[in-house]
Design an enzyme around this catalytic site. Structure first.
Site, PDB file in Angstrom:
ATOM      1  N   GLU A 102       0.832  -1.206   0.000  1.00 13.90           N
ATOM      2  CA  GLU A 102       0.000   0.000   0.000  1.00 13.90           C
ATOM      3  C   GLU A 102       0.870   1.260   0.000  1.00 13.90           C
ATOM      4  O   GLU A 102       0.517   2.260  -0.622  1.00 13.90           O
ATOM      5  CB  GLU A 102      -0.949  -0.020   1.199  1.00 13.90           C
ATOM      6  CG  GLU A 102      -1.906  -1.203   1.224  1.00 13.90           C
ATOM      7  CD  GLU A 102      -2.700  -1.359  -0.055  1.00 13.90           C
ATOM      8  OE1 GLU A 102      -2.953  -0.351  -0.746  1.00 13.90           O
ATOM      9  OE2 GLU A 102      -3.062  -2.502  -0.399  1.00 13.90           O
ATOM     10  N   HIS A 105       1.721   2.138  -3.455  1.00  8.89           N
ATOM     11  CA  HIS A 105       0.721   2.943  -4.161  1.00  8.89           C
ATOM     12  C   HIS A 105       0.913   4.435  -3.872  1.00  8.89           C
ATOM     13  O   HIS A 105       0.734   5.276  -4.759  1.00  8.89           O
ATOM     14  CB  HIS A 105      -0.683   2.520  -3.748  1.00  8.89           C
ATOM     15  CG  HIS A 105      -1.136   1.231  -4.361  1.00  8.89           C
ATOM     16  ND1 HIS A 105      -1.058   0.984  -5.718  1.00  8.89           N
ATOM     17  CD2 HIS A 105      -1.679   0.118  -3.801  1.00  8.89           C
ATOM     18  CE1 HIS A 105      -1.532  -0.229  -5.968  1.00  8.89           C
ATOM     19  NE2 HIS A 105      -1.909  -0.778  -4.823  1.00  8.89           N
TER      20      HIS A 105
END
Length: 228
Positions: A102, A105
């Site tokens: 994550e 990202h």
């Protein structure tokens, strides 16, 4: 009637359904396995993500905990990293691998990674397509208005494009995560191999979702063509 019990076009979905079942089984089993393996450094997922974010100049991106399992995501609209409790508080290889993904990202967002920009631009039309396409298709087929049905198929195409663009975004985020885990000494060699297995299993779910979307589109094209 194609949407009845004997819908012959359902055969288009069988490979995607099988892959979806396998992918979901794989991610649950792999995540559960490595959730039990504590990392040598003992860092939590939140701590690992914080290290990666800070090393990439993302000091202002907060990390918050959210309920659920595997609900982890980076929100580009609010620039917030949201981690599930297992990942946020956990010091396992699985927790750290998912948190790093994550964070990957967030790095993509910072550097302007093109597939992420394209995917974000598709979100509004993909949401409309997901919610409205089937209504238009079913209504068009029911009343014999094939123009309406084809409009629904066109809207569903946006959903397919979104799923296709999602693949490089997810694979790239995992690649960035593994590089960061190694470069920052968050995980060691054997642990990185475990994290890779978790991320590969997660990636398979996106492959399955893409195959399902493409299969569904082919099915809809076949139905509307046949009704013409």
């Amino acid at each position: 009637m194609y949407f009845g019990y004997y819908d012959p076009t359902f055969v288009f979905l069988i490979p995607a359904l099988l892959l979806t079942f396998y992918a979901q089984t794989k991610i649950q089993a792999t995540f559960s396995r490595y959730l039990k393996v504590r990392s040598l450094r003992g860092l939590t997922g939140a701590e690992a993500a914080r290290i990666i974010l800070d090393r990439n100049g993302l000091y202002d991106v907060p990390i918050i905990v959210i309920p659920g399992r595997l609900t982890d995501h980076y929100d580009p609209s609010q620039r917030v990293l949201r981690l599930s409790e297992d990942v946020y508080y956990g010091n396992s290889i699985a927790s750290i691998g998912v948190a790093a993904h994550e964070a990957g990202h967030a790095i993509q967002h910072q550097v302007g990674y093109t597939p992420l920009i394209v995917r974000n631009s598709l979100v509004p039309v993909a949401n409309i397509g997901s919610n409205l396409s089937w209504i238009l298709i079913l209504l068009g087929l029911f009343i014999g208005a094939m123009g309406l049905a084809r409009l629904g198929v066109l809207l569903f195409t946006a959903v397919v494009l979104f799923q296709i663009v999602t693949l490089p975004v997810e694979f790239n985020a995992s690649s960035r995560a593994l590089v960061e885990l190694d470069a920052n000494g968050i995980l060691f060699d054997d642990e990185i191999r475990g994290a890779r297995k978790v991320l590969n299993a997660a990636a398979l779910t996106y492959v399955a979702a893409t195959l399902m979307a493409i299969s569904q589109l082919l099915r809809l094209l076949f139905i509307t063509r046949d009704r013409d």
